[in-house]
Design a protein around this motif. Structure first.
Motif, PDB file in Angstrom:
ATOM      1  N   THR A   1       0.586  -1.259   0.210  1.00  0.00           N
ATOM      2  CA  THR A   1      -0.293   0.129   0.007  1.00  0.00           C
ATOM      3  C   THR A   1       0.676   1.165  -0.013  1.00  0.00           C
ATOM      4  OG1 THR A   1      -0.242   0.379   2.254  1.00  0.00           O
ATOM      5  CG2 THR A   1      -1.655  -1.015   1.281  1.00  0.00           C
ATOM      6  N   LEU A   2       2.083   1.161  -0.182  1.00  0.00           N
ATOM      7  CA  LEU A   2       2.909   2.555   0.457  1.00  0.00           C
ATOM      8  C   LEU A   2       3.517   2.945  -0.767  1.00  0.00           C
ATOM      9  CD1 LEU A   2       5.102   0.384   3.490  1.00  0.00           C
ATOM     10  CD2 LEU A   2       3.189   2.053   2.922  1.00  0.00           C
ATOM     11  N   SER A   3       3.391   4.397  -0.402  1.00  0.00           N
ATOM     12  CA  SER A   3       3.751   5.331  -1.417  1.00  0.00           C
ATOM     13  C   SER A   3       5.963   4.987  -1.907  1.00  0.00           C
ATOM     14  CB  SER A   3       3.984   6.865  -0.601  1.00  0.00           C
ATOM     15  OG  SER A   3       4.475   6.930   0.212  1.00  0.00           O
ATOM     16  N   HIS A   4       5.854   5.999  -2.592  1.00  0.00           N
ATOM     17  CA  HIS A   4       7.411   5.772  -2.754  1.00  0.00           C
ATOM     18  C   HIS A   4       8.795   6.210  -1.832  1.00  0.00           C
ATOM     19  CE1 HIS A   4      11.827   6.010  -4.754  1.00  0.00           C
ATOM     20  NE2 HIS A   4      11.220   7.779  -4.163  1.00  0.00           N
ATOM     21  N   HIS A   5       7.990   7.455  -1.112  1.00  0.00           N
ATOM     22  CA  HIS A   5       9.048   7.607   0.046  1.00  0.00           C
ATOM     23  C   HIS A   5       8.768   6.557   1.688  1.00  0.00           C
ATOM     24  CE1 HIS A   5      10.082  10.896  -2.117  1.00  0.00           C
ATOM     25  NE2 HIS A   5       9.070  11.730  -2.318  1.00  0.00           N
ATOM     26  N   GLN A   6       7.660   6.292   1.191  1.00  0.00           N
ATOM     27  CA  GLN A   6       6.653   5.282   2.351  1.00  0.00           C
ATOM     28  C   GLN A   6       8.229   4.053   2.828  1.00  0.00           C
ATOM     29  OE1 GLN A   6       2.868   5.397   2.473  1.00  0.00           O
ATOM     30  NE2 GLN A   6       2.837   5.704   4.762  1.00  0.00           N
ATOM     31  N   ARG A   7       7.978   3.473   0.848  1.00  0.00           N
ATOM     32  CA  ARG A   7       8.445   2.470   1.079  1.00  0.00           C
ATOM     33  C   ARG A   7      10.306   2.444   0.627  1.00  0.00           C
ATOM     34  NH1 ARG A   7       5.720   2.040  -4.146  1.00  0.00           N
ATOM     35  NH2 ARG A   7       7.497   3.048  -5.421  1.00  0.00           N
ATOM     36  N   LEU A   8      10.849   3.736   0.847  1.00  0.00           N
ATOM     37  CA  LEU A   8      12.705   4.348   1.318  1.00  0.00           C
ATOM     38  C   LEU A   8      12.516   4.041   3.032  1.00  0.00           C
ATOM     39  CD1 LEU A   8      13.483   7.218  -1.007  1.00  0.00           C
ATOM     40  CD2 LEU A   8      14.243   4.848  -0.976  1.00  0.00           C
ATOM     41  N   ARG A   9      11.017   4.204   3.650  1.00  0.00           N
ATOM     42  CA  ARG A   9      11.974   3.764   5.172  1.00  0.00           C
ATOM     43  C   ARG A   9      11.419   2.613   5.682  1.00  0.00           C
ATOM     44  NH1 ARG A   9       7.082   9.415   6.910  1.00  0.00           N
ATOM     45  NH2 ARG A   9       8.892  11.020   6.496  1.00  0.00           N
ATOM     46  N   VAL A  10      10.878   2.112   4.722  1.00  0.00           N
ATOM     47  CA  VAL A  10      10.574   0.763   5.388  1.00  0.00           C
ATOM     48  C   VAL A  10      12.134  -0.060   4.703  1.00  0.00           C
ATOM     49  CG1 VAL A  10       9.489  -2.003   4.331  1.00  0.00           C
ATOM     50  CG2 VAL A  10       7.973   0.295   4.662  1.00  0.00           C
ATOM     51  N   LEU A  11      12.184   0.028   4.121  1.00  0.00           N
ATOM     52  CA  LEU A  11      14.158  -0.654   3.575  1.00  0.00           C
ATOM     53  C   LEU A  11      14.548  -0.047   4.300  1.00  0.00           C
ATOM     54  CD1 LEU A  11      13.846   0.114  -0.587  1.00  0.00           C
ATOM     55  CD2 LEU A  11      13.939  -2.118   1.126  1.00  0.00           C
ATOM     56  N   GLY A  12      15.113   1.709   4.356  1.00  0.00           N
ATOM     57  CA  GLY A  12      15.629   2.386   5.380  1.00  0.00           C
ATOM     58  C   GLY A  12      17.487   2.001   4.747  1.00  0.00           C
ATOM     59  N   PRO A  13      18.076   1.167   5.300  1.00  0.00           N
ATOM     60  CA  PRO A  13      19.745   0.841   4.702  1.00  0.00           C
ATOM     61  C   PRO A  13      19.562  -0.634   3.416  1.00  0.00           C
ATOM     62  CG  PRO A  13      19.894   0.192   6.655  1.00  0.00           C
ATOM     63  CD  PRO A  13      18.398   0.462   6.742  1.00  0.00           C
ATOM     64  N   LEU A  14      18.490  -0.892   3.530  1.00  0.00           N
ATOM     65  CA  LEU A  14      18.587  -2.661   2.596  1.00  0.00           C
ATOM     66  C   LEU A  14      18.320  -2.089   1.770  1.00  0.00           C
ATOM     67  CD1 LEU A  14      16.332  -4.862   5.297  1.00  0.00           C
ATOM     68  CD2 LEU A  14      18.517  -4.362   5.699  1.00  0.00           C
ATOM     69  N   THR A  15      18.622  -3.429   0.638  1.00  0.00           N
ATOM     70  CA  THR A  15      18.269  -3.058  -0.901  1.00  0.00           C
ATOM     71  C   THR A  15      17.441  -4.201  -1.488  1.00  0.00           C
ATOM     72  OG1 THR A  15      20.280  -4.704  -1.344  1.00  0.00           O
ATOM     73  CG2 THR A  15      21.177  -2.312  -1.226  1.00  0.00           C
ATOM     74  N   ALA A  16      16.653  -4.208  -0.623  1.00  0.00           N
ATOM     75  CA  ALA A  16      15.686  -5.223  -0.985  1.00  0.00           C
ATOM     76  C   ALA A  16      14.782  -6.129   0.321  1.00  0.00           C
ATOM     77  CB  ALA A  16      16.063  -6.497  -2.250  1.00  0.00           C
ATOM     78  N   ILE A  17      13.087  -6.268   0.313  1.00  0.00           N
ATOM     79  CA  ILE A  17      13.252  -7.043   1.195  1.00  0.00           C
ATOM     80  C   ILE A  17      12.069  -7.910   0.484  1.00  0.00           C
ATOM     81  CG2 ILE A  17      11.413  -7.189   3.045  1.00  0.00           C
ATOM     82  CD1 ILE A  17      12.587  -4.130   3.829  1.00  0.00           C
ATOM     83  N   HIS A  18      11.947  -9.716   0.447  1.00  0.00           N
ATOM     84  CA  HIS A  18      10.946  -9.917  -0.471  1.00  0.00           C
ATOM     85  C   HIS A  18      10.419 -10.920   0.612  1.00  0.00           C
ATOM     86  CE1 HIS A  18      13.523  -9.532  -4.012  1.00  0.00           C
ATOM     87  NE2 HIS A  18      15.164 -10.059  -2.896  1.00  0.00           N
ATOM     88  N   GLY A  19       8.779 -11.023  -0.007  1.00  0.00           N
ATOM     89  CA  GLY A  19       7.856 -11.628   0.907  1.00  0.00           C
ATOM     90  C   GLY A  19       7.086 -12.327   0.432  1.00  0.00           C
ATOM     91  N   CYS A  20       5.843 -12.780   0.774  1.00  0.00           N
ATOM     92  CA  CYS A  20       5.126 -13.361   0.440  1.00  0.00           C
ATOM     93  C   CYS A  20       3.366 -13.060   1.075  1.00  0.00           C
ATOM     94  CB  CYS A  20       5.052 -15.143  -0.112  1.00  0.00           C
ATOM     95  SG  CYS A  20       3.413 -16.022  -0.515  1.00  0.00           S
ATOM     96  N   TYR A  21       2.529 -13.374   0.321  1.00  0.00           N
ATOM     97  CA  TYR A  21       0.730 -12.561   0.720  1.00  0.00           C
ATOM     98  C   TYR A  21      -0.010 -13.366   0.133  1.00  0.00           C
ATOM     99  CZ  TYR A  21      -2.381  -9.905   2.960  1.00  0.00           C
ATOM    100  OH  TYR A  21      -3.452  -9.886   4.105  1.00  0.00           O
ATOM    101  N   ALA A  22      -0.822 -14.311   0.928  1.00  0.00           N
ATOM    102  CA  ALA A  22      -2.089 -14.377   0.210  1.00  0.00           C
ATOM    103  C   ALA A  22      -1.550 -15.749  -1.117  1.00  0.00           C
ATOM    104  CB  ALA A  22      -2.950 -13.091  -0.216  1.00  0.00           C
ATOM    105  N   GLY A  23      -0.792 -16.142  -0.595  1.00  0.00           N
ATOM    106  CA  GLY A  23       0.049 -17.399  -2.152  1.00  0.00           C
ATOM    107  C   GLY A  23       1.099 -16.393  -3.103  1.00  0.00           C
ATOM    108  N   THR A  24       1.128 -14.565  -3.142  1.00  0.00           N
ATOM    109  CA  THR A  24       2.072 -14.562  -4.047  1.00  0.00           C
ATOM    110  C   THR A  24       3.209 -13.865  -4.039  1.00  0.00           C
ATOM    111  OG1 THR A  24      -0.599 -13.208  -4.910  1.00  0.00           O
ATOM    112  CG2 THR A  24       1.548 -12.330  -5.555  1.00  0.00           C
TER     113      THR A  24
END
Length: 242
Positions: free
Chosen positions: A94-117
């Protein structure tokens, strides 16, 4: 209020969020787990890993009191803990570009799975001035009303798809029912499921007609959802051949 992340050099960094068919790479170095969603994760971690490597980020901030209810960062040291953590991967979008930057912080990527996707959140470019970006003190990630509204819609879409799949209906049909039932007074997911269940039991396979809605609106004058459910239980469909 200005977004300090948007004003920083880090704003020059682009991010991408996308679902994909490829399975998640099980070789991740660190895992981020939400303890609010998984309150027993720290106890389970010690059950799966006799000498776990982990950190509680909030314990180093002004949110120290919430350290055991906030994020937990884990580096698996055994194949057992790696498998367990891999199965815990689940995040929402749901997040905007700048919110995603805050979620990532110093990380370069996060991978996940939700509802089979499967999905990936990636930082596509490094900041032009990484040192200066680190010196920035951005505000904490804030979830907006738009984010919450998107989550609500996403949850309802998943719920509609589940009902449709279980009853061999088109997902669009159940989604349309949800919209119509909301206008008729359904104020919760339980109400939507109750109303859709009655329509399924009555043999409906398409969206309600204007005539159906007019009949049901008459019961809305008393504003009791139970009255609407009673009316739905006696509603006769005439959709065959139309």
């Amino acid at each position: 209020m200005k977004d300090s992340t948007a004003l920083s050099h880090e704003a020059q960094t682009t991010t991408s969020f996308y679902p994909h068919a490829d399975p998640i790479n099980a070789g991740a170095c660190w895992y981020l787990v939400d303890q609010a969603k998984h309150p027993d994760v720290l106890r389970l971690l010690f059950e799966h890993d006799p000498a776990p490597v982990y950190d509680l980020p909030y314990i180093h901030s002004q949110y120290r009191e919430q350290a055991f209810d906030g994020p937990l960062i884990i580096k698996p040291t055994t194949s057992q803990s790696e498998k367990w953590l891999h199965n815990l991967l689940a995040e929402a979008k749901t997040l905007s570009h700048h919110q995603r930057l805050r979620v990532l912080g110093p990380l370069t990527a996060i991978h996940g799975c939700y509802a089979g996707t499967n999905w990936s959140l990636k930082k596509d470019h490094s900041p032009a001035h990484p040192t200066e970006a680190k010196e920035q003190n951005p505000l904490p990630l804030e979830v907006t009303q738009e984010n919450l509204a998107f989550v609500e819609v996403y949850r309802r879409d998943l719920l509609a798809k589940g009902l449709a799949d279980n009853n061999k209906l088109a997902a669009q049909t159940v989604s349309c029912w949800f919209q119509q039932l909301t206008t008729l007074g359904a104020s919760s997911e339980q109400g939507l499921v109750e109303g859709a269940g009655l329509l399924i039991a009555q043999g409906f396979t398409r969206a309600l007609s204007e005539a159906d809605l007019a009949t049901l609106r008459k019961t809305r004058q008393r504003a009791y959802w139970s009255d609407t459910l009673d009316a739905l239980a006696t509603l006769t469909h005439s959709q065959d051949g139309t």
